[in-house]
Design an enzyme around this catalytic site. Sequence first.
Site, PDB file in Angstrom:
ATOM      1  N   SER A  32       0.827  -1.206   0.000  1.00 49.36           N
ATOM      2  CA  SER A  32       0.000   0.000   0.000  1.00 49.36           C
ATOM      3  C   SER A  32       0.864   1.261   0.000  1.00 49.36           C
ATOM      4  O   SER A  32       0.356   2.371  -0.020  1.00 49.36           O
ATOM      5  CB  SER A  32      -0.960  -0.021   1.185  1.00 49.36           C
ATOM      6  OG  SER A  32      -0.281  -0.396   2.347  1.00 49.36           O
ATOM      7  N   CYS A  33       2.186   1.053   0.026  1.00 50.16           N
ATOM      8  CA  CYS A  33       3.111   2.178  -0.144  1.00 50.16           C
ATOM      9  C   CYS A  33       2.996   2.699  -1.575  1.00 50.16           C
ATOM     10  O   CYS A  33       2.528   2.003  -2.457  1.00 50.16           O
ATOM     11  CB  CYS A  33       4.551   1.733   0.059  1.00 50.16           C
ATOM     12  SG  CYS A  33       4.943   1.228   1.729  1.00 50.16           S
ATOM     13  N   VAL A  34       3.475   3.919  -1.764  1.00 58.09           N
ATOM     14  CA  VAL A  34       3.485   4.480  -3.117  1.00 58.09           C
ATOM     15  C   VAL A  34       4.929   4.820  -3.493  1.00 58.09           C
ATOM     16  O   VAL A  34       5.654   5.440  -2.712  1.00 58.09           O
ATOM     17  CB  VAL A  34       2.602   5.746  -3.200  1.00 58.09           C
ATOM     18  CG1 VAL A  34       2.641   6.333  -4.611  1.00 58.09           C
ATOM     19  CG2 VAL A  34       1.155   5.422  -2.820  1.00 58.09           C
TER      20      VAL A  34
END
Lengths: 165, 201
Positions: A32-34
Amino acid sequence: MLSKKDVKIIKVLIGEVSLTRAPNLLQAILGSCVGVCIYDEVEKLGGLAHVFLPSSDGHQSEKLPSKFANIAIPMLRDAMIKHGGHQKNLKAKIAGGANMFSKITVKPGQHIGVLNLEAVKKALYDLDIPIISTDTGGNNGRKVEFELNTFNLCIDSPVSKGKII
Amino acid sequence: MFDDLFMSELTILARHGAENASLALSRLMQRKFLITVNEVKTVPIQEVPESLGESDAIAICLFTKVEGDIEGDAILILKENDALNLIEILGGDKNVNIEESIGEMELSMLQETANITISSFMNTFMSYLNKSAIPSSPIYIRDLIGSILSVIIMESAEESDNALLFSTQFECKNKEMEAMFIFLPSPSSLKKLKNGLTNAQ
């Protein structure tokens, strides 16, 4: 022709910001990191911020402030300028922000991937850096490699391999 | 935050937990099944996704939420190949197309193994602390190791900079499988755990 040994692969871990020049590669594994790539095609310079959380609001004395979108992105922009990048040339590509644990309601309301994406887009907008391409959302993690030679962002996930944006 | 005494007590309890899990799994499978704890450590959160080795390899994760006096997330994570070996040992089809969709039976085997392992660990800790905590039924996720671990630590990242990792080894029928048991107590539960362990007589 470049041989493989000339190309350095730089792993960008959670919350880190890294900057390099062609022909090197910046790599990150995202859930869910970008992964935010900011680059200057003229100067052949680019960086990757591995954004973990949307905002540093309410988090003081943080050891790794660059894990927050609102800190990491200005930090990356400033580093780009410091190393010879020009504001008018700067562009961005972003990937990540998946909702992998869709079966689990970790927190009510929006999941963190969406919040991260919103925070990243806002930070880029505030710095006047256009977003050229994106590969975001979905339910799977991504391995991303940003090639400084071509400024291609190559994306592998358990469901698709070799996507280029 | 994590002093030597706490880490050493945690390691001893984790080894007891592994013994209890070995016993429970051996009984279930009617053959010797050994779980050993190789290492208990705390790592800075940003290093967790690299802690199992190749972070871009595909892994199978069984995720549970722990509720009760001690709350948090408990996860069992195996590399895909080790998960397939485990399925075979448990009598399932090793050639199940895990990429498309795992079979119901194979899924249930992995969930049951995770359930027994996680419950045994938790029960050992809880009976020592005289507290109670119950893990939910495990949720199956197949994805890149680094991606899974980064999402799992996300919840604790706002509060803490470290995570508790238990590297374990499963051994059965001369096959060895590596698994990582990760427990992420909520900050208040970590405090209870720490006080309970270092103050218990």
